[in-house]
Design a protein around this motif. Structure first.
Motif, short mmCIF file in Angstrom:
data_model
loop_
_atom_site.label_atom_id
_atom_site.label_comp_id
_atom_site.label_asym_id
_atom_site.label_seq_id
_atom_site.Cartn_x
_atom_site.Cartn_y
_atom_site.Cartn_z
N ASN A 9 -5.81 -0.19 13.76
CA ASN A 9 -6.90 -1.29 13.34
C ASN A 9 -6.66 -1.57 11.75
OD1 ASN A 9 -7.84 -0.63 15.84
ND2 ASN A 9 -9.47 0.39 15.39
N ILE A 10 -5.66 -1.49 11.41
CA ILE A 10 -5.46 -1.68 9.81
C ILE A 10 -5.76 -3.01 9.37
CG2 ILE A 10 -2.84 -2.07 9.80
CD1 ILE A 10 -4.81 0.33 7.16
N ASN A 11 -6.38 -3.19 8.02
CA ASN A 11 -6.74 -4.87 7.73
C ASN A 11 -5.55 -5.01 6.81
OD1 ASN A 11 -7.75 -6.96 6.47
ND2 ASN A 11 -9.42 -5.99 5.54
N PRO A 12 -4.92 -5.99 7.09
CA PRO A 12 -3.56 -6.34 6.18
C PRO A 12 -4.29 -7.06 4.95
CG PRO A 12 -3.98 -7.67 8.34
CD PRO A 12 -5.01 -6.97 8.42
N ASP A 13 -5.44 -7.20 4.64
CA ASP A 13 -5.91 -7.78 3.28
C ASP A 13 -6.62 -6.30 2.83
OD1 ASP A 13 -4.68 -10.27 3.44
OD2 ASP A 13 -6.33 -10.83 4.70
N GLY A 14 -6.53 -5.22 3.43
CA GLY A 14 -7.67 -4.19 3.00
C GLY A 14 -6.97 -3.30 1.57
N PHE A 15 -8.14 -2.60 1.13
CA PHE A 15 -7.43 -1.97 -0.12
C PHE A 15 -6.45 -0.85 0.13
CE2 PHE A 15 -8.74 1.60 -2.92
CZ PHE A 15 -8.34 0.99 -4.12
N LYS A 16 -6.65 -0.10 1.31
CA LYS A 16 -5.60 0.72 1.51
C LYS A 16 -4.19 0.25 1.69
CE LYS A 16 -8.69 3.44 4.57
NZ LYS A 16 -8.86 4.15 5.88
N VAL A 17 -3.87 -0.98 2.28
CA VAL A 17 -2.63 -1.82 2.40
C VAL A 17 -2.24 -1.82 0.94
CG1 VAL A 17 -1.83 -3.74 2.93
CG2 VAL A 17 -3.28 -2.58 4.55
N VAL A 18 -3.09 -2.19 -0.05
CA VAL A 18 -2.59 -2.73 -1.34
C VAL A 18 -2.13 -1.40 -2.15
CG1 VAL A 18 -3.30 -3.57 -3.58
CG2 VAL A 18 -4.02 -4.86 -1.40
N ILE A 19 -2.90 -0.34 -2.03
CA ILE A 19 -2.57 1.09 -2.41
C ILE A 19 -1.12 1.62 -2.08
CG2 ILE A 19 -3.65 3.42 -2.96
CD1 ILE A 19 -4.69 1.25 -4.53
N ALA A 20 -1.01 1.47 -0.64
CA ALA A 20 0.17 1.91 -0.16
C ALA A 20 1.24 1.11 -0.42
CB ALA A 20 -0.11 1.83 1.39
N GLY A 21 1.12 -0.19 -0.78
CA GLY A 21 2.13 -0.85 -1.10
C GLY A 21 2.59 -0.49 -2.79
N PHE A 22 1.58 -0.46 -3.29
CA PHE A 22 1.72 -0.09 -4.71
C PHE A 22 2.25 1.03 -4.98
CE2 PHE A 22 0.23 1.53 -8.86
CZ PHE A 22 0.76 0.47 -10.02
N ALA A 23 2.04 2.40 -4.14
CA ALA A 23 2.49 3.65 -4.49
C ALA A 23 4.15 3.54 -4.01
CB ALA A 23 1.68 4.36 -3.40
N PHE A 24 4.43 2.70 -3.00
CA PHE A 24 5.63 2.80 -2.54
C PHE A 24 6.65 1.93 -3.59
CE2 PHE A 24 9.04 -0.16 -0.78
CZ PHE A 24 9.79 0.98 0.15
N TRP A 25 6.11 1.13 -4.28
CA TRP A 25 7.03 0.30 -5.28
C TRP A 25 6.97 1.39 -6.46
CZ3 TRP A 25 10.61 -2.67 -3.84
CH2 TRP A 25 10.14 -3.35 -2.55
N VAL A 26 6.02 1.90 -6.88
CA VAL A 26 6.12 2.83 -7.83
C VAL A 26 6.94 3.99 -7.60
CG1 VAL A 26 4.90 4.58 -9.27
CG2 VAL A 26 3.91 2.66 -8.85
N LEU A 27 6.94 4.37 -6.27
CA LEU A 27 8.08 5.54 -5.83
C LEU A 27 9.50 5.26 -6.19
CD1 LEU A 27 8.46 8.42 -4.61
CD2 LEU A 27 8.26 7.42 -2.58
#
Length: 97
Positions: A44-62
């Motif tokens: 049930n993940i929202n493609p425009d949600g805050f969790k998605v943006v944070i996960a993507g940002f964390a991935f690129w920082v890593l």
């Protein structure tokens, strides 16, 4: 009058490029990556949600941190392959003459 027209044209071009850059950066790199990371954990993940943006940002920082570590490793490896010794304190390659 001509200067104002040229200024408006350049302003329009820069707005267009900025919009494309932000949409590509935000939509594809952050949200897209974050969605693919979060999707296996929740259906049930929202493609425009805050969790998605944070996960993507964390991935690129890593990925940035990993790239820096790999770059450092390659520099040390090049030095050693060329017959030198690597000084880890000064981060320089020392060749014996």
């Amino acid at each position: 009058m001509a200067v104002e027209a040229v200024g408006e044209i350049f302003t329009g071009i820069f707005r267009f490029l900025f919009r494309i850059l932000t949409e590509v950066l935000l939509e594809f790199l952050l949200k897209g990556t974050g969605y693919f990371i979060c999707r296996p954990f929740s259906k049930n993940i929202n493609p425009d949600g805050f969790k998605v943006v944070i996960a993507g940002f964390a991935f690129w920082v890593l990925m940035f941190i990993v790239a820096l570590k790999v770059f450092n490793f390659v520099q040390v490896d090049k030095c050693l392959d060329s017959g030198g010794s690597y000084n880890y304190q000064t981060k320089t390659c020392v060749h014996q003459s």
